[in-house]
Design an enzyme around this catalytic site. Structure first.
Site, PDB file in Angstrom:
ATOM      1  N   ARG A   1       0.966  -1.245  -0.002  1.00 42.66           N
ATOM      2  CA  ARG A   1       0.122  -0.122  -0.137  1.00 42.66           C
ATOM      3  C   ARG A   1       0.795   1.211  -0.040  1.00 42.66           C
ATOM      4  NH1 ARG A   1      -4.788   0.225   4.383  1.00 42.66           N
ATOM      5  NH2 ARG A   1      -5.405   1.782   3.151  1.00 42.66           N
TER       6      ARG A   1
ATOM      7  N   CYS B   1      -1.378   6.103   9.105  1.00 42.47           N
ATOM      8  CA  CYS B   1      -1.689   4.871   8.530  1.00 42.47           C
ATOM      9  C   CYS B   1      -2.791   5.146   7.705  1.00 42.47           C
ATOM     10  CB  CYS B   1      -2.279   3.889   9.646  1.00 42.47           C
ATOM     11  SG  CYS B   1      -3.480   4.272  10.698  1.00 42.47           S
TER      12      CYS B   1
END
Length: 275
Positions: free
Chosen positions: A178, A233
């Site tokens: 990611r 995050c």
């Protein structure tokens, strides 16, 4: 470990009147998982906090997928759960620490420092053959002061200001795939914040528990040289795990609460692809 307690310690102290245990289990892909798991069986006397309903607020244009809830409402919920100024609080989840560390961080943010996490979560409790309960615990309402600790939260503007500073590091807690922008299963844009360094949150765990301080220091060895540390995050949940681990070894980070999902809500914000 200053922020963690063992299953044995919790078992020995679980009947203390001045302690509240909070079940923070959740699954982003299955919103009913946490509450259903709590109803099926939880650590005796524990109360339940829902990630979406209790630990996050209304999603807006900016602020990310899990913004803070109304703090007056959050304060009232905590008080109704028996959490007051002198209450020791222990949070747990399944052992991955994400839900528990989000709750832990939120209590730190509102100025309640007597909060800890059950290392290994409910799995560690079960491994010791300690019993579970399906009873819904009723607590006497307490009074809780709120004293916001601005030193542990970073705004999007603060992130921008620290991107190019040699004394600052921005930590991306998502998976490497990611971070590189190879996959993005949740958010509308893939990639990462310029200059961010990738420290996958699950790498602070070992055998379903938080690594010891020596291993954490080795893991974050390159972070020690920075004066300013900002952690994020996808939406401000798993970043709390890295925040917890850094705090364990004496590094005082800030959490970019809105995280990647907030960053990409601003069209002008630059996105990087690759390492």
């Amino acid at each position: 470990m200053k922020n963690l307690v063992s299953a044995k310690w919790l078992k020995e102290n679980n009947n203390n009147n001045d302690m509240v245990v909070v079940d923070c289990r959740f699954d982003l892909q299955n919103p009913s998982y946490g509450k259903n798991s709590y109803l099926e069986g939880h650590i005796p006397h524990a109360v339940y906090m829902d990630m979406d309903k209790d630990l996050a607020g209304e999603v807006k244009e900016h602020g990310g997928r899990h913004p803070l809830p109304d703090l007056n409402v959050f304060k009232s919920k905590l008080e109704s759960c028996g959490i007051g100024n002198d209450t020791t609080v222990v949070a747990y989840d399944d052992g991955e620490v994400a839900g528990a560390s989000r709750f832990w961080w939120m209590l730190k943010y509102i100025g309640h420092d007597k909060v800890y996490i059950l290392d290994g979560g409910i799995r560690a409790w079960i491994k010791e053959s300690y019993s579970l309960s399906s009873d819904i615990s009723k607590k006497e309402k307490q009074f809780l002061d709120v004293n916001i600790n601005e030193s542990i939260i970073a705004t999007v503007d603060e992130v921008k200001e620290n991107i190019a500073k040699d004394t600052s590091v921005i930590i991306d807690s998502r998976s490497f795939e990611r971070y590189k922008g190879e996959v993005e299963p949740i958010d509308k844009k893939a990639g990462h914040i310029p200059s961010a360094q990738n420290y996958f949150w699950m790498d602070v765990l070992e055998n379903d528990k938080v690594k010891n301080n020596k291993k954490l220091k080795d893991h974050f060895n390159q972070v020690l040289k920075y004066k300013n540390v900002i952690v994020h995050c996808g939406s401000g949940i798993t970043g709390c795990v890295n925040f917890l681990a850094l705090d364990e070894i004496g590094i005082k980070p800030k959490l970019y609460l809105g995280s990647w999902s907030d960053w990409i809500s601003y069209d002008e914000n630059e996105v990087r692809i690759g390492e």
